[in-house]
Motif scaffolding. Structure first.
Motif, mmCIF file in Angstrom:
data_model
loop_
_atom_site.group_PDB
_atom_site.id
_atom_site.type_symbol
_atom_site.label_atom_id
_atom_site.label_comp_id
_atom_site.label_asym_id
_atom_site.label_seq_id
_atom_site.Cartn_x
_atom_site.Cartn_y
_atom_site.Cartn_z
ATOM 1 N N PHE A 56 0.833 -1.204 0.000
ATOM 2 C CA PHE A 56 0.000 0.000 0.000
ATOM 3 C C PHE A 56 0.866 1.251 0.000
ATOM 4 C CE2 PHE A 56 0.974 -0.621 4.431
ATOM 5 C CZ PHE A 56 1.059 0.652 4.970
ATOM 6 N N ASN A 57 0.282 2.328 -0.491
ATOM 7 C CA ASN A 57 0.879 3.664 -0.425
ATOM 8 C C ASN A 57 -0.130 4.605 0.200
ATOM 9 O OD1 ASN A 57 3.309 2.969 -1.704
ATOM 10 N ND2 ASN A 57 2.444 3.305 -3.728
ATOM 11 N N LEU A 58 0.366 5.637 0.864
ATOM 12 C CA LEU A 58 -0.504 6.649 1.465
ATOM 13 C C LEU A 58 -0.232 8.003 0.824
ATOM 14 C CD1 LEU A 58 -0.278 5.759 5.270
ATOM 15 C CD2 LEU A 58 -1.971 4.995 3.583
ATOM 16 N N TYR A 59 -1.319 8.688 0.499
ATOM 17 C CA TYR A 59 -1.288 10.026 -0.085
ATOM 18 C C TYR A 59 -2.130 10.948 0.786
ATOM 19 C CZ TYR A 59 0.029 7.434 -4.324
ATOM 20 O OH TYR A 59 0.646 6.610 -5.234
ATOM 21 N N LEU A 60 -1.772 12.205 0.840
ATOM 22 C CA LEU A 60 -2.577 13.193 1.559
ATOM 23 C C LEU A 60 -3.500 13.915 0.589
ATOM 24 C CD1 LEU A 60 0.053 14.846 3.929
ATOM 25 C CD2 LEU A 60 -1.600 13.048 4.465
ATOM 26 N N VAL A 61 -4.662 14.311 1.102
ATOM 27 C CA VAL A 61 -5.664 15.016 0.305
ATOM 28 C C VAL A 61 -5.901 16.393 0.908
ATOM 29 C CG1 VAL A 61 -8.063 15.005 -0.470
ATOM 30 C CG2 VAL A 61 -6.792 12.862 -0.351
ATOM 31 N N ASP A 62 -5.907 17.393 0.063
ATOM 32 C CA ASP A 62 -6.232 18.771 0.435
ATOM 33 C C ASP A 62 -7.657 19.041 -0.036
ATOM 34 O OD1 ASP A 62 -6.560 21.519 0.670
ATOM 35 O OD2 ASP A 62 -4.622 22.014 -0.223
ATOM 36 N N GLY A 63 -8.543 19.311 0.895
ATOM 37 C CA GLY A 63 -9.938 19.544 0.553
ATOM 38 C C GLY A 63 -10.391 20.971 0.791
ATOM 39 N N ARG A 64 -9.456 21.917 0.823
ATOM 40 C CA ARG A 64 -9.824 23.299 1.136
ATOM 41 C C ARG A 64 -10.559 23.995 0.013
ATOM 42 N NH1 ARG A 64 -4.828 26.347 1.913
ATOM 43 N NH2 ARG A 64 -4.123 24.916 0.319
ATOM 44 N N GLU A 65 -10.304 23.602 -1.213
ATOM 45 C CA GLU A 65 -10.947 24.272 -2.334
ATOM 46 C C GLU A 65 -12.112 23.434 -2.845
ATOM 47 O OE1 GLU A 65 -8.090 25.603 -5.194
ATOM 48 O OE2 GLU A 65 -6.709 26.243 -3.633
ATOM 49 N N HIS A 66 -12.720 23.862 -3.902
ATOM 50 C CA HIS A 66 -13.897 23.184 -4.454
ATOM 51 C C HIS A 66 -13.602 21.730 -4.812
ATOM 52 C CE1 HIS A 66 -17.667 22.654 -6.501
ATOM 53 N NE2 HIS A 66 -17.024 22.302 -7.609
ATOM 54 N N CYS A 67 -12.445 21.475 -5.408
ATOM 55 C CA CYS A 67 -12.064 20.117 -5.811
ATOM 56 C C CYS A 67 -10.983 19.578 -4.879
ATOM 57 C CB CYS A 67 -11.522 20.117 -7.238
ATOM 58 S SG CYS A 67 -12.774 20.542 -8.465
ATOM 59 N N LEU A 68 -11.074 18.287 -4.585
ATOM 60 C CA LEU A 68 -10.039 17.639 -3.796
ATOM 61 C C LEU A 68 -8.806 17.438 -4.658
ATOM 62 C CD1 LEU A 68 -12.175 14.845 -2.113
ATOM 63 C CD2 LEU A 68 -11.483 17.017 -1.118
ATOM 64 N N ARG A 69 -7.629 17.473 -4.003
ATOM 65 C CA ARG A 69 -6.403 17.226 -4.750
ATOM 66 C C ARG A 69 -5.371 16.594 -3.834
ATOM 67 N NH1 ARG A 69 -2.559 21.579 -4.084
ATOM 68 N NH2 ARG A 69 -3.468 23.193 -2.822
ATOM 69 N N ILE A 70 -4.477 15.819 -4.441
ATOM 70 C CA ILE A 70 -3.374 15.206 -3.715
ATOM 71 C C ILE A 70 -2.379 16.312 -3.351
ATOM 72 C CG2 ILE A 70 -1.487 13.539 -3.835
ATOM 73 C CD1 ILE A 70 -4.236 12.217 -3.833
ATOM 74 N N THR A 71 -1.844 16.240 -2.130
ATOM 75 C CA THR A 71 -0.907 17.250 -1.666
ATOM 76 C C THR A 71 0.227 16.593 -0.887
ATOM 77 O OG1 THR A 71 -0.690 19.322 -0.411
ATOM 78 C CG2 THR A 71 -2.180 17.677 0.492
ATOM 79 N N ASP A 72 1.315 17.312 -0.726
ATOM 80 C CA ASP A 72 2.378 16.859 0.168
ATOM 81 C C ASP A 72 2.484 17.781 1.384
ATOM 82 O OD1 ASP A 72 3.459 19.114 -0.989
ATOM 83 O OD2 ASP A 72 5.270 18.141 -1.724
ATOM 84 N N ASN A 73 1.504 18.660 1.526
ATOM 85 C CA ASN A 73 1.481 19.628 2.612
ATOM 86 C C ASN A 73 0.637 19.087 3.770
ATOM 87 O OD1 ASN A 73 0.782 21.852 4.300
ATOM 88 N ND2 ASN A 73 1.314 23.250 2.656
ATOM 89 N N TYR A 74 1.297 18.688 4.835
ATOM 90 C CA TYR A 74 0.602 18.127 5.997
ATOM 91 C C TYR A 74 -0.370 19.128 6.622
ATOM 92 C CZ TYR A 74 3.681 14.050 6.025
ATOM 93 O OH TYR A 74 4.336 12.888 5.698
ATOM 94 N N GLU A 75 0.009 20.390 6.659
ATOM 95 C CA GLU A 75 -0.839 21.408 7.301
ATOM 96 C C GLU A 75 -2.168 21.595 6.584
ATOM 97 O OE1 GLU A 75 0.402 24.711 9.172
ATOM 98 O OE2 GLU A 75 2.198 23.777 9.990
ATOM 99 N N ASN A 76 -2.185 21.399 5.257
ATOM 100 C CA ASN A 76 -3.408 21.588 4.480
ATOM 101 C C ASN A 76 -4.192 20.295 4.275
ATOM 102 O OD1 ASN A 76 -2.791 24.298 4.213
ATOM 103 N ND2 ASN A 76 -1.753 24.020 2.281
ATOM 104 N N ALA A 77 -3.664 19.191 4.750
ATOM 105 C CA ALA A 77 -4.294 17.892 4.516
ATOM 106 C C ALA A 77 -5.511 17.688 5.406
ATOM 107 C CB ALA A 77 -3.291 16.780 4.747
ATOM 108 N N SER A 78 -6.575 17.172 4.797
ATOM 109 C CA SER A 78 -7.790 16.838 5.542
ATOM 110 C C SER A 78 -8.157 15.368 5.374
ATOM 111 C CB SER A 78 -8.959 17.706 5.068
ATOM 112 O OG SER A 78 -9.185 17.498 3.691
ATOM 113 N N GLY A 79 -7.412 14.674 4.527
ATOM 114 C CA GLY A 79 -7.719 13.274 4.297
ATOM 115 C C GLY A 79 -6.530 12.484 3.819
#
Length: 88
Positions: A56-79
């Protein structure tokens, strides 16, 4: 926000398990503020995981804007996306 330590802890809970919706549902119950998604790793082309585990691999999701996107920013991650890796 999801911390690097939290991601490591979650990875430890997944390690050695057969990935399925039961595992993901358990994590949702244990971490109610975190959105979890389960998919196959090849569904995420051109993305770099923040954690690579056995199967398995783990990715972070940033959900601050209208569309979800993969991120590497822990502070902005919600999923977290739990992406199953099938060996060839």
């Amino acid at each position: 926000m999801i911390s690097p330590e939290q991601l490591q802890t979650i990875a430890g809970k997944i390690d050695g398990q057969v990935l399925n919706e039961t595992v993901v549902s358990g994590l949702r119950g244990e971490y109610p503020g975190v959105h979890f998604t389960y998919c196959m790793d090849d569904d995420l082309p051109n993305n770099v995981p923040l954690f690579e585990g056995a199967g398995f691999n783990l990715y972070l999701v940033d959900g601050r804007e209208h569309c979800l996107r993969i991120t590497d920013n822990y502070e902005n991650a919600s999923g977290i996306v739990i992406a199953e890796v099938i060996g060839e």
